[in-house]
Design an enzyme around this catalytic site. Sequence first.
Site, short mmCIF file in Angstrom:
data_model
loop_
_atom_site.label_atom_id
_atom_site.label_comp_id
_atom_site.label_asym_id
_atom_site.label_seq_id
_atom_site.Cartn_x
_atom_site.Cartn_y
_atom_site.Cartn_z
N SER A 1 0.86 -1.16 0.00
CA SER A 1 0.00 0.00 0.00
C SER A 1 0.89 1.20 0.00
O SER A 1 2.01 1.17 0.49
CB SER A 1 -0.86 0.02 1.24
OG SER A 1 -1.36 1.32 1.43
N TYR B 1 -0.71 -0.75 10.73
CA TYR B 1 -0.89 -1.00 9.30
C TYR B 1 0.29 -0.47 8.51
O TYR B 1 0.89 -1.17 7.71
CB TYR B 1 -2.18 -0.34 8.81
CG TYR B 1 -2.51 -0.68 7.38
CD1 TYR B 1 -3.04 -1.92 7.06
CD2 TYR B 1 -2.25 0.21 6.34
CE1 TYR B 1 -3.33 -2.24 5.75
CE2 TYR B 1 -2.53 -0.12 5.03
CZ TYR B 1 -3.08 -1.34 4.75
OH TYR B 1 -3.33 -1.68 3.45
#
Length: 318
Positions: A164, A176
Site C-alpha cells: 500500500s 498498518y
Amino acid sequence: MWLLVLVLLVMLLAYRWYRQSQILENLSDKYVFITGCDTGFGNVLAKQLDKRGMKVLASCLTEKGAENLKKETSSRLKTTILDISDSKNVSDVADWVSRIVGDKGLWGLVNNAAIPGQMAPLGWQKKNDFVKVLEVNVLGFIDVTLTLLPLIRKTRGRIVNVSSIVGRMPLIPGGYNLSKYCVENFSDLLRQELNDFGVKVSIVEPGAFNTALTILPYIKKSMEEKWQMLPAETKKIYGEQYLRKHQQNMEQLVTTSSPKSYLVTNCIEHALTACHPWTRYSAGLDAKLFYIPLSYFPTFIIDYMASRNAPKPAQGVH
Ligand SMILES: *[C@@H]1O[C@H](CO)[C@@H](O)[C@H](O)[C@H]1NC(C)=O
Ligand SMILES: *[C@@H]1O[C@H](CO)[C@@H](O)[C@H](O)[C@H]1NC(C)=O
Ligand SMILES: *[C@@H]1O[C@H](CO)[C@@H](O)[C@H](O)[C@H]1NC(C)=O
Ligand SMILES: *[C@@H]1O[C@H](CO)[C@@H](O)[C@H](O)[C@H]1NC(C)=O
Ligand SMILES: *[C@@H]1O[C@H](CO)[C@@H](O)[C@H](O)[C@H]1NC(C)=O
C-alpha cells in the site's frame, strides 16, 4: 544529433511497450491462489481472472464472502475459508491447494489479505494493538508465502504482494503502516533468492482507493472505543477535537479516493500473465504523481506535508 536521440528514445519505448505486452500462452491451464477475496481488490481480482479463464483458488475470511463470490463466478473458481494468522489453517489450506493443483503446481500466489488494525494516534495505542496487525499482515503473509513456495517453485511461477502506498507515507498511524513497510522491505531478499528458481516476485503499490469504504465504519468505531478507554490525563492532553479531526481526515482520505480499483487489479493481472512482469507496479495517479515522488524528498518536507492537515493536541507545543 537530437534526432538520433529522439529516434533511440522512441525505439526504446516501443521495445518496452512490445516487451510488456507479451502475454503467456495457455492461461486457462494456470492456477492462481488469492488471499482475502471477501471484498476489495481480492474480490475484484478473483472475478477478473475467472473471466480471463484462469483457474482461481480464492480464500476468504468468512463463509458469507465465499458464498457471495461463488454466486458471481464460474464453476472453475473454488473457494476456501482461511485466516492467514492461524498457521494450522494455513497448512490445511496448502494441502487443499496441493490436492487441487496436483503435479501441475501453482502458477500464481497473490498476497492480498490484510487488516487495517487500529488507526488511532500512536500515543493512544498499546503493544497489543500492533500484535494482531503484525500477526496477520506480516507473519500470516510470510506463512502463506513460505508454505506455498514448493508448489510455486514447480511451475516457476509468480508471487504478487499487494502493498500500500501507506507503506511509503506517514499518513496513517498504527500497525498498518508498519506492517506494509515490512512487506516492502522483505521484497529484495525473496526476489533475489527465488530468481534462481525462475520464480518472479512483483509488488503492487496501490494509491488511495475507496475500497476502504466498507471498513470505514469499523475504523471509526475502533478509534472511538480507543478514545473511551484512554486515561483521563491522556484525554485532556489530546482533547476530543483531536479524535474528531482524526476521524474526519480518515473519512476524507477514503471518500475522496479513486473508485477505479481495476487500476490495481490490472497491475496484478499483468504481473501474473505477462511474459516479462515488472518487479514494482504503482497503481493510481496519486501514487505515481504524488506519494512516490514525495517519498524521495527530504524528511522535513515529508513531515510538513503529513502534518499540514493533521489534528493538533489540546496541550501540545505550538
Ligand atoms: C499450450 O497448450 C498446448 C496444448 O495443450 C501445448 O501444445 C503447448 O505446448 C502449450 N504451450 C505452452 C507455452 O505451454
Ligand atoms: C480454516 O479454518 C476455518 C475456520 O476455523 C475452517 O472453516 C476451514 O475449513 C479451515 N480451512 C481448511 C482448508 O481447513
Ligand atoms: C509510516 O511508515 C513510514 C515509512 O514508510 C515511516 O517513515 C513513518 O514514520 C510511519 N508512520 C508512522 C506514524 O508510523
Ligand atoms: C529495508 O530496510 C533497510 C534498512 O533500514 C533500508 O535501507 C531499505 O531501504 C529498506 N528497503 C525497502 C524496500 O524498503
Ligand atoms: C512478499 O511477501 C513475502 C512474505 O512476507 C515476502 O517474503 C516477500 O519479500 C514479499 N515480496 C515483495 C515483492 O514484497
